[in-house]
Write a protein that holds these residues in place. Structure first.
Motif, PDB file in Angstrom:
ATOM      1  N   ILE A 191       1.708  -4.027  -2.516  1.00 57.70           N
ATOM      2  CA  ILE A 191       0.887  -3.407  -3.018  1.00 57.70           C
ATOM      3  C   ILE A 191       0.291  -2.424  -1.171  1.00 57.70           C
ATOM      4  O   ILE A 191      -0.374  -3.335  -0.340  1.00 57.70           O
ATOM      5  N   SER A 192       0.532  -1.101  -1.621  1.00 56.76           N
ATOM      6  CA  SER A 192      -0.507  -0.003  -0.245  1.00 56.76           C
ATOM      7  C   SER A 192      -2.055   0.003  -0.627  1.00 56.76           C
ATOM      8  O   SER A 192      -2.721  -0.273  -1.460  1.00 56.76           O
ATOM      9  N   LEU A 193      -2.233  -0.376   1.003  1.00 51.42           N
ATOM     10  CA  LEU A 193      -4.243  -0.711   0.983  1.00 51.42           C
ATOM     11  C   LEU A 193      -4.469   0.743   1.417  1.00 51.42           C
ATOM     12  O   LEU A 193      -4.177   1.029   3.146  1.00 51.42           O
ATOM     13  N   LEU A 194      -5.849   1.236   1.345  1.00 51.44           N
ATOM     14  CA  LEU A 194      -5.751   2.332   1.879  1.00 51.44           C
ATOM     15  C   LEU A 194      -7.814   2.464   2.053  1.00 51.44           C
ATOM     16  O   LEU A 194      -8.278   1.735   1.258  1.00 51.44           O
ATOM     17  N   VAL A 195      -8.036   2.346   3.400  1.00 52.45           N
ATOM     18  CA  VAL A 195      -9.360   2.221   3.380  1.00 52.45           C
ATOM     19  C   VAL A 195      -9.709   4.461   3.051  1.00 52.45           C
ATOM     20  O   VAL A 195      -9.309   5.414   4.153  1.00 52.45           O
ATOM     21  N   PRO A 196     -11.421   4.293   2.819  1.00 51.41           N
ATOM     22  CA  PRO A 196     -11.973   5.804   3.120  1.00 51.41           C
ATOM     23  C   PRO A 196     -12.524   6.058   4.492  1.00 51.41           C
ATOM     24  O   PRO A 196     -11.481   5.301   5.388  1.00 51.41           O
ATOM     25  N   GLU A 197     -12.366   7.592   4.538  1.00 52.98           N
ATOM     26  CA  GLU A 197     -12.459   8.622   5.438  1.00 52.98           C
ATOM     27  C   GLU A 197     -13.533   7.434   6.995  1.00 52.98           C
ATOM     28  O   GLU A 197     -14.349   7.230   5.555  1.00 52.98           O
ATOM     29  N   GLN A 198     -13.126   7.762   8.126  1.00 46.67           N
ATOM     30  CA  GLN A 198     -14.365   7.433   8.718  1.00 46.67           C
ATOM     31  C   GLN A 198     -16.045   7.817   8.465  1.00 46.67           C
ATOM     32  O   GLN A 198     -17.141   6.601   8.185  1.00 46.67           O
TER      33      GLN A 198
END
Length: 231
Positions: A143-150
């Motif tokens: 499962i890929s995990l993405l975080v919001p931009e800074q």
């Protein structure tokens, strides 16, 4: 009946949510009119945040283990930490704990896998979004995990600590969080958002936004805990 022990107070608003959800789900599952018996050790949130700000993870782990010791002495057979950020030290704490612990991260991973969600955004405190403890577990299930931009991470953390933790839930903040989810959907084609902060479901109460599922980590954690209570 197994006795659950909860480390609460991280923060108080979401501990109340855990309390109410455990009672409601237990009563729904048993259907005999009874209520669950469980134990809460409410710790000092300020102390926990000081450990995190100083990056003193050993201090954080020791503080949680102290609370788990109180739960065990009070008769808890198993336990949970009612917050996401302290799971940064979950592996160390679980390995030294005198009672088994249910991980919010493992439970959330299982819920995402069951729903076949493969590309998830992570909303939470700055500590949670920049750490790897969610990534480590979810990557095992591909499962890929993405975080919001800074700048969006800064916004979420600021609103989390200065509004949600003290119990302020403002419509403009709700709209701001929705906008971040929409941007991530448009840019990265996420198929869900993990509300990896147990205060977030208190402001983002819907299961979906514009077709994007929101994974309520409090609800998921409670379901795992009640299942264990009744096992």
């Amino acid at each position: 009946m197994k006795t659950l022990g909860i480390i609460g107070g991280l923060g108080p608003e979401s501990t109340v949510d855990y309390y109410q959800r455990i009672i409601a789900l237990y009563r729904e599952r048993t259907g005999d009119g009874s209520y669950p018996e469980f134990i809460i050790a409410s710790v000092n949130l300020r102390k926990g945040l000081d450990f995190m700000d100083a990056n003193n993870l050993t201090g954080m782990a020791d503080y949680l283990l102290e609370a788990i010791g109180k739960l065990a002495r009070a008769g808890a057979n198993f336990g949970l930490i009612s917050a996401n950020t302290p799971h940064i030290v979950f592996d160390e704490v679980a390995s030294k704990s005198s009672i088994p612990l249910i991980s919010i991260v493992e439970a959330t991973c299982a819920a995402a896998k069951a729903r076949n969600l493969r590309r998830l955004a992570l909303f939470g405190t700055r500590y949670t979004m920049q750490a790897t403890f969610y990534q480590k577990v979810l990557s095992r299930e591909e499962i890929s995990l993405l975080v919001p931009e800074q700048n969006d991470r800064d916004y979420i953390h600021d609103k989390y600590m200065n509004e949600l933790v003290p119990g302020k839930f403002l419509p403009e903040t709700r709209a701001g969080l929705f906008a971040i989810a929409d941007r991530m959907k448009a840019k990265s084609d996420i198929d869900g958002v993990i509300l990896a902060g147990t205060e977030l479901p208190l402001i983002l109460r819907d299961a979906y936004h514009n077709g994007i599922p929101f994974l309520n980590t409090t609800k998921i954690h409670v379901e795992a805990a009640v299942a264990e209570m009744l096992s």
